[in-house]
Scaffold this motif. Structure first.
Motif, mmCIF file in Angstrom:
data_model
loop_
_atom_site.group_PDB
_atom_site.id
_atom_site.type_symbol
_atom_site.label_atom_id
_atom_site.label_comp_id
_atom_site.label_asym_id
_atom_site.label_seq_id
_atom_site.Cartn_x
_atom_site.Cartn_y
_atom_site.Cartn_z
ATOM 1 N N GLU A 1 0.839 -1.201 0.000
ATOM 2 C CA GLU A 1 0.000 0.000 0.000
ATOM 3 C C GLU A 1 0.872 1.249 0.000
ATOM 4 O O GLU A 1 2.092 1.179 0.114
ATOM 5 C CB GLU A 1 -0.913 0.033 1.233
ATOM 6 C CG GLU A 1 -1.825 -1.150 1.381
ATOM 7 C CD GLU A 1 -1.196 -2.253 2.193
ATOM 8 O OE1 GLU A 1 -1.920 -3.098 2.691
ATOM 9 O OE2 GLU A 1 0.059 -2.295 2.305
ATOM 10 N N LYS B 1 2.958 3.904 1.132
ATOM 11 C CA LYS B 1 3.812 3.859 2.324
ATOM 12 C C LYS B 1 3.546 5.027 3.268
ATOM 13 O O LYS B 1 3.733 4.920 4.461
ATOM 14 C CB LYS B 1 5.287 3.879 1.899
ATOM 15 C CG LYS B 1 5.792 2.523 1.517
ATOM 16 C CD LYS B 1 6.723 1.984 2.603
ATOM 17 C CE LYS B 1 7.127 0.570 2.346
ATOM 18 N NZ LYS B 1 8.419 0.455 1.703
ATOM 19 N N LYS C 1 -0.094 5.482 7.028
ATOM 20 C CA LYS C 1 0.245 4.435 7.981
ATOM 21 C C LYS C 1 -0.803 3.341 7.920
ATOM 22 O O LYS C 1 -1.991 3.597 8.108
ATOM 23 C CB LYS C 1 0.316 5.037 9.377
ATOM 24 C CG LYS C 1 1.168 4.216 10.300
ATOM 25 C CD LYS C 1 1.320 4.926 11.626
ATOM 26 C CE LYS C 1 1.837 3.976 12.651
ATOM 27 N NZ LYS C 1 1.823 4.578 13.983
ATOM 28 N N SER C 2 -0.389 2.127 7.644
ATOM 29 C CA SER C 2 -1.354 1.050 7.522
ATOM 30 C C SER C 2 -1.862 0.690 8.913
ATOM 31 O O SER C 2 -1.173 0.878 9.908
ATOM 32 C CB SER C 2 -0.694 -0.158 6.863
ATOM 33 O OG SER C 2 0.448 -0.504 7.589
ATOM 34 N N PRO C 3 -3.091 0.155 8.980
ATOM 35 C CA PRO C 3 -3.629 -0.188 10.301
ATOM 36 C C PRO C 3 -2.788 -1.276 10.946
ATOM 37 O O PRO C 3 -2.120 -2.040 10.254
ATOM 38 C CB PRO C 3 -5.042 -0.691 9.983
ATOM 39 C CG PRO C 3 -4.995 -1.081 8.546
ATOM 40 C CD PRO C 3 -3.997 -0.191 7.902
ATOM 41 N N VAL D 1 -3.628 -3.981 12.509
ATOM 42 C CA VAL D 1 -4.048 -5.311 12.052
ATOM 43 C C VAL D 1 -4.716 -5.134 10.695
ATOM 44 O O VAL D 1 -5.752 -4.485 10.585
ATOM 45 C CB VAL D 1 -5.029 -5.959 13.043
ATOM 46 C CG1 VAL D 1 -5.372 -7.364 12.578
ATOM 47 C CG2 VAL D 1 -4.418 -5.996 14.426
ATOM 48 N N THR D 2 -4.095 -5.681 9.667
ATOM 49 C CA THR D 2 -4.638 -5.478 8.334
ATOM 50 C C THR D 2 -5.775 -6.448 8.066
ATOM 51 O O THR D 2 -6.008 -7.390 8.830
ATOM 52 C CB THR D 2 -3.554 -5.688 7.276
ATOM 53 O OG1 THR D 2 -3.131 -7.045 7.349
ATOM 54 C CG2 THR D 2 -2.375 -4.769 7.498
ATOM 55 N N LYS D 3 -6.468 -6.203 6.955
ATOM 56 C CA LYS D 3 -7.577 -7.082 6.595
ATOM 57 C C LYS D 3 -7.086 -8.510 6.379
ATOM 58 O O LYS D 3 -7.713 -9.471 6.818
ATOM 59 C CB LYS D 3 -8.252 -6.569 5.325
ATOM 60 C CG LYS D 3 -9.262 -5.484 5.607
ATOM 61 C CD LYS D 3 -9.950 -5.064 4.315
ATOM 62 C CE LYS D 3 -10.718 -3.780 4.527
ATOM 63 N NZ LYS D 3 -10.910 -3.032 3.275
ATOM 64 N N GLU E 1 -4.559 -9.935 7.671
ATOM 65 C CA GLU E 1 -4.241 -10.551 8.969
ATOM 66 C C GLU E 1 -5.499 -10.965 9.713
ATOM 67 O O GLU E 1 -5.565 -12.038 10.321
ATOM 68 C CB GLU E 1 -3.404 -9.599 9.815
ATOM 69 C CG GLU E 1 -1.975 -9.517 9.308
ATOM 70 C CD GLU E 1 -1.186 -8.401 9.954
ATOM 71 O OE1 GLU E 1 0.046 -8.438 9.877
ATOM 72 O OE2 GLU E 1 -1.799 -7.498 10.527
ATOM 73 N N LYS F 1 5.328 -7.259 15.654
ATOM 74 C CA LYS F 1 4.812 -6.254 14.731
ATOM 75 C C LYS F 1 4.704 -4.908 15.436
ATOM 76 O O LYS F 1 5.060 -3.866 14.880
ATOM 77 C CB LYS F 1 3.444 -6.689 14.199
ATOM 78 C CG LYS F 1 2.992 -5.791 13.079
ATOM 79 C CD LYS F 1 1.801 -6.347 12.329
ATOM 80 C CE LYS F 1 1.478 -5.370 11.207
ATOM 81 N NZ LYS F 1 0.269 -5.737 10.485
ATOM 82 N N ARG G 1 6.991 -1.234 14.918
ATOM 83 C CA ARG G 1 6.396 0.018 14.487
ATOM 84 C C ARG G 1 6.688 1.140 15.477
ATOM 85 O O ARG G 1 6.132 2.217 15.383
ATOM 86 C CB ARG G 1 4.885 -0.158 14.323
ATOM 87 C CG ARG G 1 4.555 -1.002 13.108
ATOM 88 C CD ARG G 1 3.165 -1.561 13.220
ATOM 89 N NE ARG G 1 2.152 -0.512 13.070
ATOM 90 C CZ ARG G 1 1.386 -0.407 11.982
ATOM 91 N NH1 ARG G 1 1.537 -1.204 10.974
ATOM 92 N NH2 ARG G 1 0.470 0.528 11.917
#
Lengths: 331, 413, 234, 247, 291
Positions: free
Chosen positions: A2, A4, A7-9, A11-13, A15, A174, A178
């Motif tokens: 995605e 960059k 900021k990606s969540p 817990v991604t979909k 995951e 994870k 971060r």
């Protein structure tokens, strides 16, 4: 990947999908505790591989002696039971902590070493522990090991405990990756000198990485004791069966990727079990003798052709697979 | 999208396995699980036992099988690791749906697998795994009165009794005052040493020293010299075959001629490879053993000969005889089940076992902390002029116990 | 003798040489001068085959030797005495010399050549059994040059032989280079010691940022103001 | 006012005097050039200042505090940033991540670090490559990344080690602009080691010249460039130096 | 006193064998810069070859040194050429991927051996297998003495190779400075591959020397791998003299540990020495001897 900059969540979909899948999985195999048992082993290796990966893959400290923390965790659960009949379940509290203490103490010695010397130092520490735990029978019951009748027949509770631990390990890695500490781990891995010049207290952050890593390795050990109900020093401090396999789980899945060790654990347990059981009895029985052989070949193949492991080189693998299937439209 | 696909696929696989297990056929062979180390460093003994199971199976089926149905063994490889042994046992119980498991080689694997069998209430006939606790209910959170809840049965004696035959020899003939114990640092070795030390105490033999060694030892001389310095009447050794040969060879090399007796605790000391490798140093060495093909037991010699005919090599030792006999116990138990091959019926049939095998009589009894334990005699053999002879108990012996022994003369070039 | 035509060279993705061309004629002493990082050493590395070029050609006596393996270059008659001497410190002086003569004719004439080197550098004869790592800087440089000579080169490439040496020794080294040249060996020299080298070289090239910016005889360049600018920024 | 002073700083590598009683003061807000031929000990001085090497003798005072025996990371925290002659990018991290790792020295929050990083990336003209892996940058970019990283630690003094070496002319001009900007826009004191005289002579306020680990002279660029010993050190000489022992 | 001398001499003789195991490892470490975790497994291959020749042709193990060692050498060449060397140019997060490759190689070798030869114990019984020589009250096993002598000869031969031949000098040169060696016209690839071959041949020879006094099974290797790296670190990376000293020190320390502490801790003695050396004497004994 995605964008960059966004900021990606946490817990991604994808995951969430994996977690949901992992929750349903044991019910699919409801009629086969044997498969559920294999899944539990996969999860145990996920914990151990993820633990190692934080230290080696993200912080650049390639431990060849993770069995030390695994083993001490297992004994942390087993010894109070052996001596005082205190339930090994307490090990899920103490296993990690005892491993952290050991990790800190060993760190005093091995952090003075770099590169191959570090690898050898960690390897030797685990071996020394193995010998001591085998020898000091008054404390550990030596090679006779410690047996505990496991609490439940059903696999479900063990599966979900292992799943919680595995997700805990994965998401703690994870999470830390971060934060500032995660950046520092990577900086230390890439260039320790540069990291120091950037004001990073490399010793402190190596210790932080060790604490998290050894905690989960210890928890994996404690879980092993509770689930297996039997340990002896040759099993839990094993150089090959624990320390080395842990590394191989990491590199097959992808060193320095969050989900790599999970993938590696799946592959490792599958290959081992497929061949050990002669592909569930479908193949001639001599095939079962080949499980270690095939796993060795797999290791050679991965190192030679997929240095990043399955997840690390996922884009590359996808591309190759696509090419063989259809001619890609030019970019 | 992708996930649903994978999910559907997995559900299909799951169903397949559950369906697979539903397809019971009442006329097909009766399947019994056998857990053995077929790969890994114990594979040589595992293979010997597998061969013996197969040999017995063929004989049993040739004679009509079990109530008209064929007997079949499903082998699972425990690779010599407890965790693998555990999942292998689970596979036998859950995937292959066997009503009974036999086998069990190494102590630690057998122990771990026994815990699985106990949890699944599946009868487990152990034939080699020898640590005492395997048939001690207290280690499984049960008491000795819980026989009906305890599913583990053991045909071979526990390691603490391996040397029981030796006791009478020592107390009646040799009467040593002191002993030096050397053993490998495995569960088998340490337990064996411990129980012999207890025996020694009982017989009034002083234990002058006890030393263990680990795999990969090339030079046993320092250890033997320590023993020599202690000047014991007898040396007691628990070792596998190659270490056993090295120990005797090196004892000869350092002229350790003072003990009255060199005693091996079974395992390595009775094997032909021991004699071949130790050469002259093997002569007159005494060993406790569970079995020997020259024993005056019906079928022992035949089994040995048939094995050699079929598989060649050195022939089986007591491990093979244990497996071969276990197969016959299985057949006997199943025959007595009379068509109901459920776990509970099999367990009941096991409780009532009373039969003769090439390994000796088999009957599961309770004593001390143990239940479901076959109590049996052990024997003493001695290497005499390159041949292993049964020398004790006297009434079964096929050769005279050579004693006293002048090692200087025996070992002379 | 040695001709470099329009070469580009990169370390991975970073380009350090841009369209470099020059020539060394038989019997000459040619100097490459320039500041640190200008690309002098990189040129020598491409010639000796340690680095591959992405464009252009390198010819030795009319034959293309670009991207030929280093072990082949030395057999063809070009030897590279690297910057910082790079001796085998845990070997004796004599062993270091032997390392220069591993192939062909040089190997057969090894013992004679060693004697010749000892005549050229009597100091080394005294220290022949000493480990190279224990020598002084000047002596080490002598070993490095002598080791280069052991292969009977047609072209001797020297990378900053004066580096880290006291002025007295610098002059010694330069006079040795001159005398080697008189024996008929062509010399390609990389130096920062501009003043001295320009006085005795036949021709010189000035490098800046991976490009050749000036060329001429030593005397011409000595008078050229640009040289001074390049070095002193005035 | 002096921000950093070296007092008879000495480093001895097994008998070799790499740095020989060097003393100088750097004033706040100046660009201080350090020159000398290859191997004269410039980088060693940098390595002593941020304690990669332990000084054999002498003292380093930063803002009135003795930092001679402080640890490397502590020195960085106190406000001395540096770049490396041989660039040390964190190769598998993106440019932004590289700079963020540095920014965490002063910023504890993620957003804060990201903000500082983006400022410094912008300052060093790296914005368009900020998502690129640092290992894939061309040399010019790597050199600028070194600067951006050092700046992100928010130093009050920055040590630049051959930041311009290996750059082509247009990159060179860009680098000079950036270096000047560090002082002029960010107000950070600079010590710079540089071989490209064009750069160092143009931007330095004062220059300290060394050879064989020892001080030759110190002064304004024009003066230093005319100093005979400096010329000799750089260009070599045909005459023997008298009364000086370099052994 | 007898116990002491017997322990000392026993340790010395074993140490001689350890030394050649260690020299092989130290050469590999010096030139390739990796820990060879397949070292003991390669030794196992050598032992099986010798055993095979003995079974098939009745060839004396000492004679099969001439046949089996070259084969093991070729195996080493093959492994390094196709599996290890290609990794030098690969970029990986783990710099240790060559080490891990040796783990994979080790696993495959052991399982192959098991597949071909089964897990049975094998041994070679020669007429001299249980001959001893008595020195006063000290007993020396004849094959161990022969092994020690051959070990010395091998070591001398190796030193001759390293010191007197261009190949040997090239190996040392490559270990010291890879780039400079390349400039001398040495193909570092060739040397790297050859070195692994020589290291393999040496440890194979050690295995064969051990054969008349010891026994053989597929898992015989790992213990000796551990010993090999202990020796190497003890002696200092890349130093053959160090490896000899390291091997003998380890042999003696082990037997003394076994005699005077406990046999069970025999292996721990080596490992503890190893950790102490790693931490307090990182250059190994090489630092003391300066060779």
């Amino acid at each position: 990947m995605e964008d960059k900059n966004k900021k990606s969540p946490f817990v991604t979909k994808v995951e969430l999908g994996i977690i949901a899948f992992a929750i349903i999985l044991p019910f699919i195999f409801d009629s086969s505790p044997y498969f559920q048992g294999l899944l539990i082993f996969v999860l145990m290796w996920v914990i151990l591989g993820t633990s190692w990966n934080l230290l080696a893959g993200y912080t650049g400290l390639v431990s060849f002696g993770h069995a030390a923390y695994f083993g001490i965790g297992a004994y942390a659960a087993a010894l109070p039971y052996y001596h005082f009949h205190i339930s090994p379940w307490w090990g899920l509290l103490t296993g990690g902590i005892v491993a952290v203490i050991l990790g800190y103490l060993l760190g005093i010695v091995v952090f003075r070493l770099r590169g191959p010397y570090f690898a050898l130092g960690t390897l030797a520490s685990a071996e020394i522990l193995r010998l001591i735990f085998g020898e000091e029978e008054w404390l550990t019951n030596g090679h006779n090991g410690i047996l505990y009748m496991t609490t439940w027949v059903s696999k479900y509770p063990y599966y979900f405990i292992a799943l919680i631990l595995a997700l805990g390990a994965i998401f703690s890695v994870k999470f830390v990756m971060r934060t500032k500490a995660g950046y520092y781990f990577l900086s230390i891995r890439e260039d320790e000198d540069a990291a120091q010049a950037l004001g990073i207290n490399t010793k402190k952050y190596k210790n932080i990485s060790t604490v998290i890593s050894t905690f989960w390795a210890g928890m994996a050990g404690a879980f092993y004791m509770i689930y297996m109900g039997f340990i002896d020093p040759e099993v839990v401090f094993a150089l090959h069966n624990i320390s080395i396999i842990t590394i191989l789980v990491g590199i097959i899945g992808g060193v320095g990727t969050i989900w790599g060790p999970a993938v590696g654990a799946v592959v490792m347990v599958l290959v081992q079990e497929l061949f050990r059981s002669s592909i569930f009895g479908l193949a001639p029985s001599w095939v079962s003798g080949m499980h270690a052989f095939v796993f060795g070949l797999l290791v050679i193949f991965v190192i030679l052709y997929m240095a990043g492991g399955i997840l690390g080189d996922w884009d590359l693998i996808k591309k190759k697979l696509k090419f063989s299937r259809k001619v890609e439209t030019s970019k | 999208m992708k996930f649903t696909k994978i999910l559907i696929g997995l559900i299909a696989v799951g169903l397949m396995f559950s369906l697979n297990s539903c397809g019971k056929k009442e006329t097909g062979p009766i399947k019994i699980g056998v857990l053995l180390p077929l790969t890994g460093h114990q594979a040589n003994f595992g293979t010997m036992e597998k061969n013996s199971y197969e040999l017995a199976k063929e004989e049993i089926n040739a004679k009509g099988g079990i109530n008209g149905r064929k007997l079949e063994f499903v082998y699972e490889d425990d690779t010599g690791k407890p965790d693998v042994g555990r999942s292998a046992a689970e596979k036998l119980i859950n995937v292959d749906k066997v009503p009974m498991i036999a086998g069990g080689y190494s102590s630690s694997v057998t122990f771990a697998a026994a815990a699985v069998a106990q949890q699944y209430r599946t009868p487990f006939l152990v034939n080699t795994g020898s640590v005492d606790k395997i048939t001690q209910p207290e280690d499984f959170n049960l008491t000795v009165n819980d026989g009906d809840k305890f599913y583990i049965y053991r045909m071979n004696p526990p390691v603490s009794e391996y040397a029981s035959g030796l006791e009478s020899l020592l107390s009646e003939v040799v009467k040593p005052k002191s002993v030096y114990i050397i053993h490998e640092n495995t569960a088998f070795g340490t337990k064996g040493a411990k129980s012999f030390a207890k025996t020694a105490k009982k017989l009034g033999i002083e234990v002058l020293g006890q030393q263990q060694y680990s795999a990969g030892t090339v030079d046993f001389k320092p250890l033997l010299l320590n023993a020599k310095k202690a000047n014991p009447d007898m040396v007691y050794m628990i070792s596998y075959v190659m270490d056993a040969a090295l120990l005797m060879k090196q004892a000869r090399e350092i002229n350790f001629t003072t003990p009255k007796l060199y005693v091996g605790a079974g395992a390595g000391f009775t094997m032909p490879a021991f004699k071949e490798n130790a050469g002259k140093a093997s002569d007159h060495v005494v060993s406790a053993t569970l079995w020997h093909q020259t024993l005056p037991i019906k079928g022992a010699k035949e089994y040995y000969d048939n094995y050699v005919k079929k598989y060649g090599g050195d022939g089986p030792d007591y491990h093979g005889a244990e497996a071969y006999s276990a197969a016959y116990v299985v057949a006997d138990v199943l025959t007595r089940c009379k068509g109901d091959y459920s776990k509970e019926t099999i367990k009941k049939a096991l409780d009532n076992t009373d039969m003769m095998t090439v390994f000796g009589p088999v009957k599961f009894v309770s004593y001390g902390k143990k239940i479901h334990q076959n109590k049996m005699k052990t024997y003493v053999v001695q290497w005499i002029n390159g041949e292993l002879k049964l020398v004790w108990p006297k009434n079964l012996a096929n050769a005279k116990f050579e004693y006293p022994i002048d090692w200087k003369k025996v070992w002379a070039e | 003798m040695l001709k470099v035509n329009n070469i580009d060279m990169s370390y991975g993705d970073l380009q350090v040489l841009w369209d470099v061309s020059f020539e060394v004629k038989k019997g000459e002493i040619v100097v490459l001068v320039g500041a640190n990082g200008a690309g002098k050493s990189s040129i020598l590395k491409t010639i000796s085959g340690l680095q591959k070029i992405s464009k252009g050609s390198i010819e030795l006596e009319g034959e293309n030797i670009a991207n030929v393996h280093p072990s082949e270059i030395i057999k063809r008659g070009i030897v590279h005495v690297p910057e910082g001497r790079r001796l085998f410190n845990e070997m004796t002086v004599e062993e270091n010399l032997i390392m220069g003569s591993l192939y062909g004719e040089a190997k057969q004439k090894r013992n004679e050549t060693i004697e010749e080197c000892y005549t050229l550098f009597p100091r080394l004869k005294e220290r022949r059994k000493q480990l190279a790592g224990t020598l002084s800087g000047g002596e080490q440089q002598m070993v490095a040059v002598a080791r280069g000579l052991m292969s009977h080169p047609k072209v001797l490439m020297l990378d900053e032989p004066s580096l880290g040496l006291a002025p007295v020794l610098v002059q010694d080294i330069f006079s040795i280079i001159k005398s080697i040249n008189k024996q008929g060996i062509t010399i390609l020299l990389v130096e920062q010691n501009v003043q001295s080298t320009l006085t005795f070289c036949d021709r010189a090239y000035v490098l800046e940022n991976g490009r050749i910016v000036l060329e001429g005889t030593g005397q011409e360049l000595l008078k050229n103001e640009h040289v001074k600018t390049a070095f002193l920024g005035i | 006012m002096s921000i950093l002073s070296l007092d008879k700083l000495t480093k001895n590598f097994g008998g070799l005097m790499a740095v020989d009683h060097v003393s100088f003061d750097v004033n706040e807000g100046e660009i201080f050039g350090l020159i000398g031929p290859n191997g004269s000990g410039k980088t060693t001085i940098f390595n002593l200042i941020n304690h990669y090497y332990t000084a054999t003798d002498g003292k380093i005072i930063f803002k009135g505090q003795d930092i001679t025996n402080k640890k490397t990371f502590e020195i960085a925290r106190l406000g001395i940033g540096r770049t490396f002659q041989v660039v040390k990018p964190l190769r598998r991290l993106s440019v932004e991540e590289n700079v963020m790792a540095a920014a965490f020295a002063r910023e504890s929050t993620f957003a804060g670090a990201r903000k500082v990083a983006s400022e410094m990336i912008d300052f060093c003209n790296l914005t368009n490559v900020s998502n690129m892996k640092a290992g894939g940058l061309p040399i010019g970019g790597r050199k600028r990344l070194e600067i951006a990283r050092a700046l992100a630690t928010r130093p009050s003094l920055i040590l630049l080690d051959e930041t311009a070496a290996g750059l082509n002319p247009s990159e060179l001009d860009e680098a000079i602009d950036i270096i000047k900007g560090i002082r002029d826009k960010l107000g950070i004191t600079i010590i710079i080691v540089e071989h490209i005289m064009k750069v160092i002579m143009n931007i330095s306020d004062r220059i300290h010249a060394i050879a064989f680990g020892a001080t030759i002279t110190e002064g304004p660029p024009a003066e230093v460039a005319k100093h005979p010993t400096v010329i000799e050190a750089y260009l070599g000489s045909d005459y023997k130096m008298e009364g000086q022992n370099y052994a | 006193m007898e116990l002491f001398l017997q322990t000392l001499i026993g340790g010395l003789l074993i140490g001689g064998l350890y030394a050649i195991i260690g020299i092989g490892m130290t050469l590999i470490m010096g030139v390739l810069g990796i820990i060879n975790l397949a070292h003991g497994q390669i030794m196992m291959v050598g032992m099986y070859l010798a055993w095979l020749f003995w079974m098939a042709f009745g060839l004396d193990p000492y004679l099969s040194l001439f046949l089996a060692v070259p084969l093991v050498f070729l195996l080493g060449i093959f492994l390094s050429k196709y599996l290890l060397y290609p990794l030098i140019e690969k970029d990986s997060i783990l710099p240790e991927n060559q080490v891990l490759m040796t783990v994979g190689i080790g696993m495959v070798l052991v399982e192959l051996a098991r597949f071909i030869f089964s897990s049975d114990y094998r041994s070679v019984k020669t007429s001299y297998s249980d001959k001893t020589i008595m020195l006063g009250n000290i007993s020396l096993s004849w094959p161990l003495v022969i092994a020690f002598v051959i070990a010395i000869l091998l070591t001398l031969g190796l030193f001759w190779l390293l010191i007197k031949t261009d190949l040997g000098r090239s190996i040392r040169a490559t270990a010291q400075d890879r780039d400079a060696a390349t400039l001398m016209g040495i193909s570092s690839k060739r040397i790297t591959i050859l070195t692994y071959g020589i290291g393999s041949g040496l440890v194979g020879a050690a295995g064969i020397l051990l054969l008349p006094i010891y026994y053989l099974f597929p898992d015989v290797g790992p213990i000796f791998t551990v010993k090999a790296f202990v020796i190497t670190i003890l002696g200092g990376l890349g130093s053959p003299i160090g490896a000899i000293a390291g091997g003998i020190v380890l042999g003696i320390a082990e037997t003394f540990g076994a005699t005077y502490i406990s046999m069970g801790y025999r292996d721990a003695v080596g490992l503890v020495i190893f950790l102490l050396v790693l931490v307090f004497l990182p250059g190994g004994l090489k630092q003391i001897f300066k060779i």
